[in-house]
Design a protein around this motif. Structure first.
Motif, short mmCIF file in Angstrom:
data_model
loop_
_atom_site.label_atom_id
_atom_site.label_comp_id
_atom_site.label_asym_id
_atom_site.label_seq_id
_atom_site.Cartn_x
_atom_site.Cartn_y
_atom_site.Cartn_z
N VAL A 86 1.80 -9.59 7.83
CA VAL A 86 1.71 -11.06 7.76
C VAL A 86 1.83 -11.72 9.15
O VAL A 86 1.99 -12.93 9.25
CB VAL A 86 2.78 -11.64 6.80
CG1 VAL A 86 2.49 -11.22 5.36
CG2 VAL A 86 4.18 -11.22 7.20
N LEU A 132 16.28 -4.51 8.99
CA LEU A 132 16.15 -5.39 7.82
C LEU A 132 17.54 -5.83 7.41
O LEU A 132 18.44 -5.02 7.22
CB LEU A 132 15.50 -4.65 6.65
CG LEU A 132 13.98 -4.53 6.67
CD1 LEU A 132 13.51 -3.86 5.37
CD2 LEU A 132 13.29 -5.86 6.84
N CYS A 174 2.68 -5.45 11.41
CA CYS A 174 3.17 -6.44 10.46
C CYS A 174 2.01 -7.03 9.66
O CYS A 174 1.08 -7.59 10.23
CB CYS A 174 3.91 -7.55 11.20
SG CYS A 174 4.52 -8.82 10.08
N ILE A 230 5.62 -11.27 13.61
CA ILE A 230 6.32 -10.90 14.85
C ILE A 230 5.52 -11.36 16.06
O ILE A 230 4.33 -11.06 16.17
CB ILE A 230 6.50 -9.37 14.94
CG1 ILE A 230 7.24 -8.86 13.71
CG2 ILE A 230 7.22 -8.97 16.23
CD1 ILE A 230 7.28 -7.34 13.62
N CYS A 267 7.96 -13.42 7.00
CA CYS A 267 8.37 -12.04 6.74
C CYS A 267 8.54 -11.78 5.25
O CYS A 267 9.19 -12.53 4.55
CB CYS A 267 9.68 -11.73 7.48
SG CYS A 267 10.34 -10.10 7.11
N ILE A 268 7.90 -10.69 4.79
CA ILE A 268 8.01 -10.31 3.38
C ILE A 268 8.90 -9.08 3.19
O ILE A 268 8.97 -8.51 2.11
CB ILE A 268 6.62 -10.05 2.75
CG1 ILE A 268 5.83 -9.02 3.58
CG2 ILE A 268 5.82 -11.35 2.63
CD1 ILE A 268 4.59 -8.46 2.89
N GLY A 269 9.54 -8.66 4.29
CA GLY A 269 10.50 -7.56 4.19
C GLY A 269 9.90 -6.21 3.90
O GLY A 269 10.55 -5.36 3.29
N CYS A 270 8.67 -5.97 4.37
CA CYS A 270 8.00 -4.69 4.06
C CYS A 270 8.66 -3.51 4.77
O CYS A 270 8.53 -2.38 4.34
CB CYS A 270 6.53 -4.77 4.44
SG CYS A 270 6.26 -4.76 6.21
N GLY A 271 9.32 -3.77 5.89
CA GLY A 271 10.03 -2.71 6.59
C GLY A 271 9.23 -1.98 7.65
O GLY A 271 9.76 -1.10 8.33
N ASN A 272 7.96 -2.30 7.80
CA ASN A 272 7.13 -1.60 8.80
C ASN A 272 7.74 -1.65 10.19
O ASN A 272 7.82 -0.64 10.88
CB ASN A 272 5.73 -2.24 8.89
CG ASN A 272 4.83 -1.84 7.75
OD1 ASN A 272 5.21 -1.03 6.92
ND2 ASN A 272 3.66 -2.44 7.69
N CYS A 273 8.17 -2.83 10.60
CA CYS A 273 8.66 -2.98 11.97
C CYS A 273 9.90 -2.12 12.20
O CYS A 273 10.03 -1.45 13.22
CB CYS A 273 8.93 -4.44 12.29
SG CYS A 273 10.07 -5.26 11.17
N ILE A 312 10.77 -13.38 15.28
CA ILE A 312 10.29 -13.05 13.93
C ILE A 312 10.32 -14.31 13.07
O ILE A 312 11.36 -14.96 12.94
CB ILE A 312 11.17 -11.96 13.28
CG1 ILE A 312 11.17 -10.71 14.14
CG2 ILE A 312 10.65 -11.64 11.88
CD1 ILE A 312 12.14 -9.64 13.69
N ALA A 372 13.36 -9.10 8.21
CA ALA A 372 13.49 -8.42 9.49
C ALA A 372 14.23 -9.29 10.49
O ALA A 372 14.03 -10.50 10.54
CB ALA A 372 12.10 -8.08 10.02
#
Ligand code: SF4
Length: 65
Positions: free
Chosen positions: A56, A29, A54, A59, A13-19, A8, A34
């Motif tokens: 951006v 997170l 993701c 990953i 990583c913008i910390g969106c939490g999708n993964c 990663i 992540a």
């Protein structure tokens, strides 16, 4: 047996939490970024889907020997 490494990019990583939502067994997170729960996995299950989710492209999953 091939193994796979989860990487990663912490800069991206913008910390969106999708993964972590899609694949909580392998991603979490930590302080808004992540982190892989496991660095090396033997088999890909939800990890690929998480990588695709993701926004951006932070990953990558690399095949190792
Ligand atoms: Fe970070 Fe991508 Fe995971 Fe979102 S999906 S938390 S941007 S690595």
């Amino acid at each position: 047996m091939p193994k796979y490494q989860i990487i990663i990019d912490q800069e991206k990583c913008i910390g969106c939490g999708n993964c972590a939502n899609i694949c909580p067994s392998s991603f979490e997170l930590v302080e808004g970024k992540a982190k892989p729960k496991k660095i090396v996995i033997a088999k890909i299950s939800c990890e690929e889907e998480a990588a695709d989710s993701c926004p951006v492209n932070a990953i990558s999953i690399k095949k190792t020997k």
